[in-house]
Structure formats: structure tokens, C-alpha cells
Design a protein around this motif. Structure first.
Motif, PDB file in Angstrom:
ATOM      1  N   GLU A 230       6.565  -5.718  -0.375  1.00 40.59           N
ATOM      2  CA  GLU A 230       6.177  -6.577   0.926  1.00 40.59           C
ATOM      3  C   GLU A 230       5.376  -7.662   0.873  1.00 40.59           C
ATOM      4  O   GLU A 230       5.513  -8.731   1.578  1.00 40.59           O
ATOM      5  CB  GLU A 230       5.912  -5.578   1.783  1.00 40.59           C
ATOM      6  CG  GLU A 230       5.870  -5.865   3.348  1.00 40.59           C
ATOM      7  CD  GLU A 230       7.217  -6.377   3.828  1.00 40.59           C
ATOM      8  OE1 GLU A 230       7.257  -7.215   4.739  1.00 40.59           O
ATOM      9  OE2 GLU A 230       8.057  -5.955   3.466  1.00 40.59           O
TER      10      GLU A 230
ATOM     11  N   THR B 107       5.373  -1.695   6.217  1.00 39.85           N
ATOM     12  CA  THR B 107       5.608  -0.729   5.275  1.00 39.85           C
ATOM     13  C   THR B 107       5.562   0.545   5.693  1.00 39.85           C
ATOM     14  O   THR B 107       6.223   1.769   5.395  1.00 39.85           O
ATOM     15  CB  THR B 107       4.697  -1.042   3.897  1.00 39.85           C
ATOM     16  OG1 THR B 107       4.881  -2.528   3.534  1.00 39.85           O
ATOM     17  CG2 THR B 107       4.975  -0.202   2.778  1.00 39.85           C
TER      18      THR B 107
ATOM     19  N   TYR C 137       8.799   1.533   7.807  1.00 44.32           N
ATOM     20  CA  TYR C 137      10.153   1.864   7.080  1.00 44.32           C
ATOM     21  C   TYR C 137       9.571   2.868   6.027  1.00 44.32           C
ATOM     22  O   TYR C 137      10.967   3.584   5.826  1.00 44.32           O
ATOM     23  CB  TYR C 137      10.679   0.432   6.249  1.00 44.32           C
ATOM     24  CG  TYR C 137      10.067  -0.168   5.158  1.00 44.32           C
ATOM     25  CD1 TYR C 137      10.292   0.463   4.023  1.00 44.32           C
ATOM     26  CD2 TYR C 137       9.377  -1.316   5.218  1.00 44.32           C
ATOM     27  CE1 TYR C 137       9.819  -0.076   2.676  1.00 44.32           C
ATOM     28  CE2 TYR C 137       8.800  -1.779   4.241  1.00 44.32           C
ATOM     29  CZ  TYR C 137       9.138  -1.420   2.794  1.00 44.32           C
ATOM     30  OH  TYR C 137       8.520  -1.874   1.809  1.00 44.32           O
TER      31      TYR C 137
ATOM     32  N   ILE D 184      10.232   6.018   7.858  1.00 44.70           N
ATOM     33  CA  ILE D 184      11.643   6.387   8.091  1.00 44.70           C
ATOM     34  C   ILE D 184      12.374   6.732   6.977  1.00 44.70           C
ATOM     35  O   ILE D 184      13.289   7.797   7.204  1.00 44.70           O
ATOM     36  CB  ILE D 184      12.200   4.974   8.801  1.00 44.70           C
ATOM     37  CG1 ILE D 184      11.767   4.780  10.325  1.00 44.70           C
ATOM     38  CG2 ILE D 184      13.963   5.016   8.737  1.00 44.70           C
ATOM     39  CD1 ILE D 184      12.040   3.429  10.892  1.00 44.70           C
TER      40      ILE D 184
END
Length: 142
Positions: free
Chosen positions: A20, A34, A37, A40
Motif C-alpha cells: 500500500e 490497509t 481492507y 474485511i
């Protein structure tokens, strides 16, 4: 003695953070992006694990929680949202925060684990998606 699961987890995080920061130009916003995601993805892993248990054993681990939520909420949308929040998102966000971001643990991770140019992140993403959709489809059609 080192823990191989912890080493894999931190290697993945080093890869995600560095990817990232370096590849996506996220030097200023890498923490939030970061964190979200990866949390998730962990939620999808929890869901895949619950689906795998249902597929292999026929036992739905969260049936009691869902029944209690149905007693509280009359809307199926609220039941599903509450279930997702309780079973998927809160645990993954808490684990991610305390394992990586609490007391700047990411600094230790970045110092001690190498950047793999996004390969670990891609493998993790691929396995997460395959496991999630694979067990979901197996439960639906078998």
C-alpha cells in the motif's frame, strides 16, 4: 521458539502495508486503508470458516444468535446486518487492531518482516475469495 502462524500473519501484514505504501502511493493513508481492507478479508475468512463447518458437519454455529436477533428485530435486513456486525466485522476489526495497530506494532512488523512485492497479499486475497465462494456454493447446491 517461533510461532509459524504468527510469522505468516505478520509477513502478510508487512506485505500489505509495504504494498500500500510503495506501490499504491498510499504513504499518507495506508493505515486506514490497509486496516479496513485486511479486516474485511478477515471477515470473509470467518464467514468461510463458518460455511466450512456447516458443510462438513451440518451444524450451523450461529443459529442461536440468529434466533435471538429475530426475536429482537422484526426486519430481516436488521437481523442480517446485526448478525454480520456481531459475528464478522467486530471480531475482525478488534483482532486486526490489537494484533497490528495497538502500540504501533506495525513498526515491529515492518522492521522484522520482508516485503514480498505483494505476492503474499495476492495469495491471501485469492485463497480468501476461493474459500468464501467455494464453501458458500457447496452449501447452497449440495
Amino acid at each position: 521458539m517461533t510461532n509459524p502462524i504468527k510469522n505468516m500473519y505478520y509477513s502478510l501484514w508487512a506485505d500489505a502495508i509495504n504494498y500500500e505504501r510503495l506501490k499504491n502511493g498510499g504513504e499518507n493513508h495506508w493505515k486506514a486503508f490497509t486496516f479496513v481492507y485486511m479486516s474485511i478479508f478477515m471477515s470473509l475468512n470467518i464467514l468461510a470458516l463458518l460455511s466450512a463447518v456447516l458443510f462438513f458437519t451440518g451444524y450451523e454455529m450461529t443459529a442461536k444468535l440468529k434466533a435471538q436477533l429475530e426475536n429482537i428485530f422484526s426486519s430481516e435486513l436488521l437481523v442480517n446486518f446485526s448478525w454480520s456486525l456481531i459475528m464478522l466485522f467486530i471480531p475482525s476489526f478488534v483482532i486486526t487492531y490489537f494484533a497490528v495497530f495497538h502500540k504501533n506494532k506495525y513498526e515491529y512488523i515492518l522492521e522484522n518482516y520482508k516485503f514480498k512485492n505483494g505476492r503474499l497479499l495476492f495469495i491471501y486475497f485469492s485463497l480468501t475469495v476461493i474459500a468464501f465462494f467455494g464453501f458458500s456454493l457447496l452449501n447452497k447446491y449440495l
